[in-house]
Scaffold this active site. Structure first.
Site, PDB file in Angstrom:
ATOM      1  N   GLU A 175      47.973  37.311  52.326  1.00  0.00           N
ATOM      2  CA  GLU A 175      47.610  36.348  51.039  1.00  0.00           C
ATOM      3  C   GLU A 175      48.991  36.801  50.089  1.00  0.00           C
ATOM      4  OE1 GLU A 175      47.017  35.404  47.382  1.00  0.00           O
ATOM      5  OE2 GLU A 175      45.529  36.879  47.600  1.00  0.00           O
ATOM      6  N   CYS A 231      48.369  35.279  41.671  1.00  0.00           N
ATOM      7  CA  CYS A 231      48.976  34.304  42.606  1.00  0.00           C
ATOM      8  C   CYS A 231      48.905  32.831  42.511  1.00  0.00           C
ATOM      9  CB  CYS A 231      48.747  34.842  44.019  1.00  0.00           C
ATOM     10  SG  CYS A 231      47.304  34.970  44.335  1.00  0.00           S
TER      11      CYS A 231
HETATM   12  C1  UN1 Z   1      45.226  36.709  43.321  1.00  0.00           C
HETATM   13  O1  UN1 Z   1      45.908  36.421  42.409  1.00  0.00           O
HETATM   14  O2  UN1 Z   1      45.776  37.349  44.251  1.00  0.00           O
HETATM   15  O3  UN1 Z   1      41.709  31.857  42.155  1.00  0.00           O
HETATM   16  C2  UN1 Z   1      43.895  36.046  43.624  1.00  0.00           C
HETATM   17  C3  UN1 Z   1      42.196  32.833  41.461  1.00  0.00           C
HETATM   18  C4  UN1 Z   1      41.415  34.049  41.504  1.00  0.00           C
HETATM   19  C5  UN1 Z   1      41.836  34.694  42.498  1.00  0.00           C
HETATM   20  C6  UN1 Z   1      43.388  35.094  42.589  1.00  0.00           C
HETATM   21  N1  UN1 Z   1      40.045  33.745  41.997  1.00  0.00           N
HETATM   22  O4  UN1 Z   1      42.994  32.755  40.390  1.00  0.00           O
END
Ligand code: UN1
Length: 502
Positions: free
Chosen positions: A256, A290
């Site tokens: 990821e 992310c």
């Molecule tokens: C991440 O930034 O690695 O959808 C995960 C989202 C959160 C998870 C982010 N539930 O922004």
């Protein structure tokens, strides 16, 4: 209890350091840059014995019925419920998230535990029609083995929980290498899980391990064949190295990686809703998710109005100490992140962008020593090179489009493919965006932002985002091995494909 768990887990011993077996990792808070504590890193030998412990635990845990494994995860979820505020405080202290987002992250942990409990009675296989008489053909899922989990600083507790809750239910122990920026969050989570394990007769002690260190220890982990799956979150560059190392030994990886998420804003959009979604998406977690919104692809007819309204919304954002109830934008993780932001803004200017905001933030209520910044809005041509790069900071590139086809092409034109969104009141536009010819991302949303996904859906993305899927849907299959089983309950031995032999 949390403090005890943390104390127990903090394993700073001068003896081991003096013996030259480990190095000290300094833990700082991004709120003020101050040193919180020092922890000792693990040696390759300690990593190897942790993986050995996990393997021993696996041999026992894989035979415990899945619903009983689910009971462990149910209890862990309850521990997290009781510790939500305390663990949230630690996330705020170590990662700099505002209180509501830090507690939201703990809530994600609780949610995935609940999901895992339900799943523990639903690890369904398949019954397949056999072509042979009196034969049973089926497919069954078995535990895979100890899982190596590598996580990033920006979700220092939830991403491990996505992996750990599912892995434990699926019959797998977890060896966790957290970011070197957030070791305390990892030690606290591991400590709480260890306590839950200690009170659960069927659970072997070695189900959970934390390994602290830098790149080298991560490399040793990815190379170890006793970890059949490496689940890693981080930069695309890191993911490429992990994918190559794990692929080289024909292991499985679940990656990821980076995002460069866009929202398309169409002329029919409900602008009040969209502006809230844009603001949370672009500046929430100080632009360090992310899933952060990095590109706003807005219809030419709306652009000036949207930029003006965003600028006035941004002016009301309280930047400062994330522990204060009215703060909405906390610090970046460290000064290098602020430098990367300044560098991206410089490049944007050189590439013809018009930049609003983006400087360092100081003044009353803003603690000294932290990397506080004003979120930036950059109007820029879609072809500018900087737009293709993910900078982990609150920079929103505003691009314009004329036809929906062009907007979708722009949305898909970057290397990353994590999250995407469109705001429209037109049914056809929304459906086109969701169609095979629409967004190429792992996540596609209509009339909501790019960040803040629920755990129930599969989380992850395509292209340079790595292709992995974590948390909900059928992501559990990553943590199990599939076996095709054929049983002959008759008294003849018919061969498949009608082959006659002797
Ligand atoms: C991440 O930034 O690695 O959808 C995960 C989202 C959160 C998870 C982010 N539930 O922004």
């Amino acid at each position: 209890m949390l403090e005890d768990a943390l104390k127990q887990a903090l394993h700073l011993t001068d003896d081991a350091l003096q013996a030259g077996q480990a190095e000290v990792m300094e833990v700082r808070t991004p709120i003020t840059g101050e040193l919180l504590t020092k922890v000792m890193t693990h040696t390759p030998e300690q990593l190897s014995s942790a993986i050995g412990d996990a393997h021993q635990a696996f041999l026992q845990w894989r035979t415990v019925p899945a619903p009983v494994r689910g009971e462990l995860v149910r209890r862990f979820g309850n521990t997290l419920r009781a510790k939500k505020a305390q663990l949230g405080k630690l996330v705020t202290l170590e990662a700099g998230k505002i209180v509501s987002e830090a507690e939201g992250e703990v809530q994600e942990m609780i949610d995935i535990c609940d999901f895992g409990v339900g799943l523990s009675r639903q690890l369904y296989g398949l019954d397949i029609a056999s072509e042979r008489p009196e034969h049973k053909l089926s497919e069954r899922w078995h535990p895979l083995g100890p899982i190596g989990c590598i996580t990033a600083f920006n979700f220092p507790v939830a991403v491990w929980a996505w992996n750990a809750a599912l892995a434990l239910v699926c019959g797998d122990p977890v060896v966790w290498k957290p970011s070197d920026l957030t070791p305390l969050c990892a030690l606290a989570c591991h400590g709480l899980l260890q306590e839950t394990i200690a009170e659960f007769d069927e659970a072997p002690e070695g189900l959970s391990r934390v390994i602290l260190g830098w790149k080298e220890i991560g490399e040793a982990m990815t190379a170890d064949r006793r970890l059949p799956l490496i689940s890693a979150t981080g930069s695309t560059r890191m993911g490429q190295a992990v994918g190559a190392a794990v692929g080289g030994r024909l292991g499985r990886s679940l990656l990821e990686l980076g995002g460069n998420n866009a929202m398309i804003l169409t002329p029919s959009a409900d602008l009040d809703l969209a502006l809230r979604a844009i603001t949370f998406g672009a500046v929430g977690t100080a632009g360090q998710r992310c899933t952060t919104l990095r590109r706003l692809i807005v219809h030419r007819s709306l652009k000036d109005e949207v930029v003006a309204r965003l600028q006035s919304a941004y002016q009301t954002l309280r930047i400062g100490d994330p522990r204060d109830a009215d703060t909405l934008v906390g610090p970046l993780i460290h000064s290098h992140a602020a430098e990367a932001m300044a560098d991206a803004i410089k490049q944007a200017k050189e590439q013809g962008g018009a930049v609003w905001g983006g400087g360092g933030a100081t003044g009353p209520g803003i603690p000294k020593g932290g990397a506080y910044v004003h979120p930036a809005i950059v109007e820029i041509d879609a072809s500018a090179e900087v737009v293709g790069c993910e900078t982990f900071a609150p920079i929103l590139y505003v691009l314009e489009y004329e036809s929906l086809e062009d907007a979708i092409a722009l949305q898909n034109s970057v290397d990353q493919g994590l999250s995407s969104a469109i705001f429209t009141e037109q049914f056809r536009e929304g459906e086109r965006f969701l169609s095979p010819a629409g967004s190429d991302c792992g996540i596609a949303n209509v009339n909501l932002g790019t960040s803040g996904a629920e755990i129930g859906g599969a989380f992850g993305g395509e292209k340079d985002t790595g292709g992995g899927r974590e948390s909900g849907s059928d992501a559990w299959k990553n943590y199990m091995r599939r076996q095709t089983q054929t049983v002959n309950y008759g008294s003849a031995l018919p061969l498949a494909q009608g082959v006659e032999f002797g």
